[in-house]
Design a protein around this motif. Structure first.
Motif, PDB file in Angstrom:
ATOM      1  N   GLY A 346       0.808  -1.214   0.000  1.00 49.02           N
ATOM      2  CA  GLY A 346       0.000   0.000   0.000  1.00 49.02           C
ATOM      3  C   GLY A 346       0.838   1.260   0.000  1.00 49.02           C
ATOM      4  O   GLY A 346       0.617   2.173  -0.799  1.00 49.02           O
ATOM      5  N   GLU A 347       1.798   1.332   0.872  1.00 48.61           N
ATOM      6  CA  GLU A 347       2.645   2.522   0.943  1.00 48.61           C
ATOM      7  C   GLU A 347       3.547   2.639  -0.280  1.00 48.61           C
ATOM      8  O   GLU A 347       3.854   3.741  -0.743  1.00 48.61           O
ATOM      9  N   GLN A 348       3.993   1.490  -0.817  1.00 46.83           N
ATOM     10  CA  GLN A 348       4.783   1.519  -2.054  1.00 46.83           C
ATOM     11  C   GLN A 348       3.947   2.089  -3.205  1.00 46.83           C
ATOM     12  O   GLN A 348       4.426   2.919  -3.991  1.00 46.83           O
ATOM     13  N   ALA A 349       2.698   1.632  -3.301  1.00 44.12           N
ATOM     14  CA  ALA A 349       1.818   2.108  -4.366  1.00 44.12           C
ATOM     15  C   ALA A 349       1.534   3.600  -4.218  1.00 44.12           C
ATOM     16  O   ALA A 349       1.449   4.334  -5.214  1.00 44.12           O
ATOM     17  N   HIS A 350       1.394   4.058  -2.981  1.00 42.74           N
ATOM     18  CA  HIS A 350       1.140   5.481  -2.754  1.00 42.74           C
ATOM     19  C   HIS A 350       2.335   6.318  -3.178  1.00 42.74           C
ATOM     20  O   HIS A 350       2.177   7.379  -3.801  1.00 42.74           O
ATOM     21  N   LYS A 351       3.534   5.851  -2.890  1.00 43.83           N
ATOM     22  CA  LYS A 351       4.731   6.571  -3.319  1.00 43.83           C
ATOM     23  C   LYS A 351       4.818   6.626  -4.846  1.00 43.83           C
ATOM     24  O   LYS A 351       5.184   7.659  -5.421  1.00 43.83           O
ATOM     25  N   GLU A 352       4.488   5.520  -5.493  1.00 41.44           N
ATOM     26  CA  GLU A 352       4.485   5.510  -6.959  1.00 41.44           C
ATOM     27  C   GLU A 352       3.487   6.523  -7.500  1.00 41.44           C
ATOM     28  O   GLU A 352       3.761   7.200  -8.498  1.00 41.44           O
ATOM     29  N   TRP A 353       2.329   6.628  -6.838  1.00 43.23           N
ATOM     30  CA  TRP A 353       1.339   7.605  -7.289  1.00 43.23           C
ATOM     31  C   TRP A 353       1.836   9.028  -7.058  1.00 43.23           C
ATOM     32  O   TRP A 353       1.631   9.912  -7.915  1.00 43.23           O
ATOM     33  N   LEU A 354       2.477   9.281  -5.916  1.00 41.75           N
ATOM     34  CA  LEU A 354       3.006  10.621  -5.658  1.00 41.75           C
ATOM     35  C   LEU A 354       4.019  11.018  -6.736  1.00 41.75           C
ATOM     36  O   LEU A 354       4.021  12.157  -7.219  1.00 41.75           O
ATOM     37  N   ASP A 355       4.874  10.087  -7.120  1.00 37.22           N
ATOM     38  CA  ASP A 355       5.842  10.367  -8.183  1.00 37.22           C
ATOM     39  C   ASP A 355       5.118  10.635  -9.507  1.00 37.22           C
ATOM     40  O   ASP A 355       5.468  11.559 -10.243  1.00 37.22           O
ATOM     41  N   TRP A 356       4.125   9.815  -9.797  1.00 31.78           N
ATOM     42  CA  TRP A 356       3.373   9.928 -11.054  1.00 31.78           C
ATOM     43  C   TRP A 356       2.589  11.234 -11.117  1.00 31.78           C
ATOM     44  O   TRP A 356       2.445  11.835 -12.185  1.00 31.78           O
ATOM     45  N   SER A 357       2.105  11.699  -9.971  1.00 34.16           N
ATOM     46  CA  SER A 357       1.240  12.880  -9.944  1.00 34.16           C
ATOM     47  C   SER A 357       2.005  14.174  -9.679  1.00 34.16           C
ATOM     48  O   SER A 357       1.385  15.215  -9.438  1.00 34.16           O
ATOM     49  N   THR A 358       3.322  14.108  -9.720  1.00 30.19           N
ATOM     50  CA  THR A 358       4.139  15.319  -9.562  1.00 30.19           C
ATOM     51  C   THR A 358       4.517  15.844 -10.942  1.00 30.19           C
ATOM     52  O   THR A 358       5.261  15.194 -11.683  1.00 30.19           O
ATOM     53  N   PRO A 359       3.999  17.000 -11.346  1.00 25.80           N
ATOM     54  CA  PRO A 359       4.276  17.495 -12.693  1.00 25.80           C
ATOM     55  C   PRO A 359       5.733  17.905 -12.868  1.00 25.80           C
ATOM     56  O   PRO A 359       6.327  18.532 -11.984  1.00 25.80           O
ATOM     57  N   ALA A 360       6.292  17.528 -13.997  1.00 28.42           N
ATOM     58  CA  ALA A 360       7.656  17.925 -14.352  1.00 28.42           C
ATOM     59  C   ALA A 360       7.589  18.771 -15.622  1.00 28.42           C
ATOM     60  O   ALA A 360       6.963  18.365 -16.601  1.00 28.42           O
ATOM     61  N   PRO A 361       8.196  19.950 -15.609  1.00 28.07           N
ATOM     62  CA  PRO A 361       8.144  20.811 -16.798  1.00 28.07           C
ATOM     63  C   PRO A 361       8.732  20.116 -18.025  1.00 28.07           C
ATOM     64  O   PRO A 361       9.679  19.337 -17.923  1.00 28.07           O
ATOM     65  N   ARG A 362       8.127  20.416 -19.178  1.00 30.94           N
ATOM     66  CA  ARG A 362       8.607  19.857 -20.443  1.00 30.94           C
ATOM     67  C   ARG A 362       9.230  20.966 -21.279  1.00 30.94           C
ATOM     68  O   ARG A 362       8.695  22.075 -21.359  1.00 30.94           O
ATOM     69  N   ASP A 363      10.349  20.659 -21.911  1.00 27.12           N
ATOM     70  CA  ASP A 363      11.037  21.656 -22.730  1.00 27.12           C
ATOM     71  C   ASP A 363      10.277  21.901 -24.030  1.00 27.12           C
ATOM     72  O   ASP A 363       9.667  20.994 -24.604  1.00 27.12           O
ATOM     73  N   GLY A 364      10.333  23.146 -24.486  1.00 24.53           N
ATOM     74  CA  GLY A 364       9.785  23.474 -25.791  1.00 24.53           C
ATOM     75  C   GLY A 364       8.275  23.553 -25.846  1.00 24.53           C
ATOM     76  O   GLY A 364       7.698  23.572 -26.927  1.00 24.53           O
ATOM     77  N   VAL A 365       7.614  23.616 -24.697  1.00 26.95           N
ATOM     78  CA  VAL A 365       6.150  23.690 -24.656  1.00 26.95           C
ATOM     79  C   VAL A 365       5.762  25.033 -24.046  1.00 26.95           C
ATOM     80  O   VAL A 365       6.055  25.298 -22.887  1.00 26.95           O
ATOM     81  N   ALA A 366       5.120  25.885 -24.840  1.00 27.06           N
ATOM     82  CA  ALA A 366       4.786  27.226 -24.360  1.00 27.06           C
ATOM     83  C   ALA A 366       3.805  27.173 -23.200  1.00 27.06           C
ATOM     84  O   ALA A 366       4.015  27.809 -22.159  1.00 27.06           O
ATOM     85  N   MET A 367       2.726  26.429 -23.373  1.00 30.10           N
ATOM     86  CA  MET A 367       1.730  26.282 -22.315  1.00 30.10           C
ATOM     87  C   MET A 367       1.705  24.826 -21.877  1.00 30.10           C
ATOM     88  O   MET A 367       1.193  23.954 -22.576  1.00 30.10           O
TER      89      MET A 367
END
Length: 557
Positions: A346-367
């Motif tokens: 359960g806690e492993q799955a929650h950590k995976e979700w936290l990583d998945w749901s953390t937005p990372a900026p993408r290069d070359g995308v205006a918006m």
């Protein structure tokens, strides 16, 4: 005359039955076919009558209100075009298991079967998409029909009921005894079945729960989250049921459906015990019945649902349990079994979700909408209600937003467009003290954009995040995959209005946002205002989802 019973019009009797059932709000576009009801509402200030601009908006608002309260959302429309306009909302309520009652003002009884003005066989028309469709021909039986409608709409798997009410019947003056409020029917869980579930957990190596759906409630979410966290069981939300448990729960693993975390999908495939609670395990949640197959070889399925007709209907359940969701979750929460070892998954799955749901900026995308959702997460409270219709734009919020306890997500599992704005209007009226955000695509928004007039007339406080890529983006995505470089029928071209001016036309405020960096300041200004606020966010059609570009789709094709 029966002693002690006054003569009333059918319209008055109907409104009195709504009052008896505890109705405090209805949604309507008025029609001459139910003027007697409107006249009775004039003397019933206990019922808030919300006048909308199109019957599609009426039905979507009623569905949203039913989702938020757990009681039937109430809608009134007229026959013919009014009823057909509202039918989309009835279908949403059916597929979403939402309690709802649609009253349709109909032509006079003596004119039936002559193809009279706007005539439709309402019972036949709505039968495939309603739990029950009926016509009330005798005003003395209105209390009986209304009480039955409330029972059918809420019992077992909740859903919509449609009652046709002929205009001449509503004018009849008759004697009728009122019916009492219909209490909820709660199916108590079998302690033997719960004990059997705990025995299966003792034998399991990789359990997972899939939750949310029919009869779900804040009570069910609270107790189930306690149970799952105590035993370390990963909890996945069914498609667009992300508020089934607070996402802050330490074993929440994310949502299934479109664009889920691949690691979560693999957990479902690898699970030896699947506990589905409230979910029908429909096509979207199961990725076309492939992620979890109806026969699920090598996996044990515990299926818990309030309606016995859903158990075994599609999925073979090794342990079917028919029970009220709140009662079942509470029994799980209170059940003591010291021999059950806590799982670490359960806690492993929650950590995976936290990583998945953390937005990372993408290069070359205006918006880049991912960081924009991150800004919203930082600045809005957990009880914010996010409302959306259908479209790839919603995927950014499905992935990156962290939903609080129910109700914080109003989104149709049926995938209908145009739902977000009416739902936001309903939410702003039901919870005036909470932030309400409508997330919409440009094509999606214009299907019910006229309901900004309803918001304006009620001084509603809501924010619209309008994602504009100039296309019907989801259909364009499928088109590029199946017919690359052959774009047809999916481009909106220059037909879109100036959305900022559109908001201003209804007395609102808006601004245009073209870059990720500009979003935070625009959002702050919007949140510093009241009333209707709109952020018109220009996005590139190439960035079709948070994980896919059209270029990738063409290459795969």
């Amino acid at each position: 005359m029966t002693k002690g019973i006054a003569t009333r019009t059918g319209g008055r009797i109907l409104v009195d039955q709504l009052l008896a059932q505890g109705v405090d709000r209805i949604f309507t576009v008025p029609g001459e076919s139910f003027l007697a009801v409107l006249d009775a509402l004039h003397d019933s200030p206990e019922i808030d009558t919300v006048v909308c601009r199109q019957e599609g908006g009426v039905a979507y608002m009623a569905d949203a209100d039913g989702k938020m309260t757990g009681r039937p959302g109430i809608a009134f429309v007229t026959r013919g075009p009014g009823a057909t306009n509202a039918s989309g909302g009835v279908h949403v309520a059916f597929q979403d298991s939402t309690p709802m009652i649609l009253f349709v003002g109909d032509l006079a009884r003596g004119d039936r079967d002559r193809e009279g003005f706007q005539e439709i066989d309402m019972e036949a028309f709505f039968k495939p998409v309603a739990k029950w469709s009926a016509r009330v021909d005798d005003a003395r039986r209105i209390p009986e029909y209304v009480a039955r409608a409330f029972r059918v709409a809420t019992a077992g798997r909740p859903g919509p009921v449609v009652l046709s009410i002929p205009e001449d019947m509503l004018r009849d003056e008759v004697e009728a005894a009122d019916r009492k409020a219909v209490p909820p029917v709660a199916e108590m869980p079998d302690p033997g079945a719960v004990a059997a579930l705990f025995e299966l957990l003792k034998e399991a190596a990789a359990p997972i729960a899939i939750v949310g759906g029919a009869d779900w409630s804040p009570c069910a979410g609270h107790h189930f989250a306690n149970f799952a966290y105590r035993h370390g069981i990963p909890v996945a939300a069914a498609f667009r049921r992300q508020d089934a448990v607070s996402n802050e729960c330490g074993v929440y693993a994310g949502q299934l459906g479109y664009g889920p975390n691949p690691k979560l999908q693999q957990r479902v495939r690898d699970a030896d015990l699947v506990i589905a609670v409230g979910a029908r395990l429909g096509e979207s949640t199961t990725d076309g019945y492939t992620l979890l197959t109806p026969d699920h070889p090598g996996q044990t399925l515990v299926h818990v649902h309030p309606d016995p007709n859903e158990l075994g209907r599609v999925y073979e359940a090794d342990l079917p349990i028919c029970a009220d969701m709140g009662e079942f979750a509470q029994m799980l929460d209170e059940w003591q079994d010291p021999d059950l070892v806590r799982f670490s998954a359960g806690e492993q799955a929650h950590k995976e979700w936290l990583d998945w749901s953390t937005p990372a900026p993408r290069d070359g995308v205006a918006m880049d909408l991912g960081p924009c959702v991150g800004v919203m997460r930082d600045k809005l409270p957990a009880n914010t209600i996010i409302c959306n219709g259908a479209g790839n734009f919603s995927g950014w919020w499905h992935r990156y937003w962290h939903y609080g306890p129910q109700p914080t997500q109003l989104a149709p599992t049926s995938g209908t467009m145009g739902y977000g704005l009416p739902a936001a209007v309903a939410a702003s009226l039901r919870f005036a003290d909470r932030p309400v955000v409508c997330v919409a695509g440009d094509g999606d928004f214009l299907m019910n954009g006229q309901e900004l007039a309803t918001a304006a007339s009620r001084n509603a406080d809501l924010l619209v995040i309008l994602v504009d890529n100039g296309n019907y983006g989801t259909i364009r995505m499928h088109q590029e995959r199946d017919y690359p470089d052959r774009v047809s029928g999916t481009q909106l071209g220059d037909g879109n209005p100036d959305f900022v001016k559109f908001a201003e036309a209804f007395g609102g405020w808006g601004t245009r946002v073209e870059t990720t960096d500009a979003f935070e300041a625009a959002f702050d200004e919007a949140m510093g205002r009241k009333g209707i606020r709109l952020l018109h966010c220009l996005t590139d059609i190439e960035q079709i989802t948070n994980a896919t570009t059209l270029t990738k789709l063409k290459a795969k094709a």
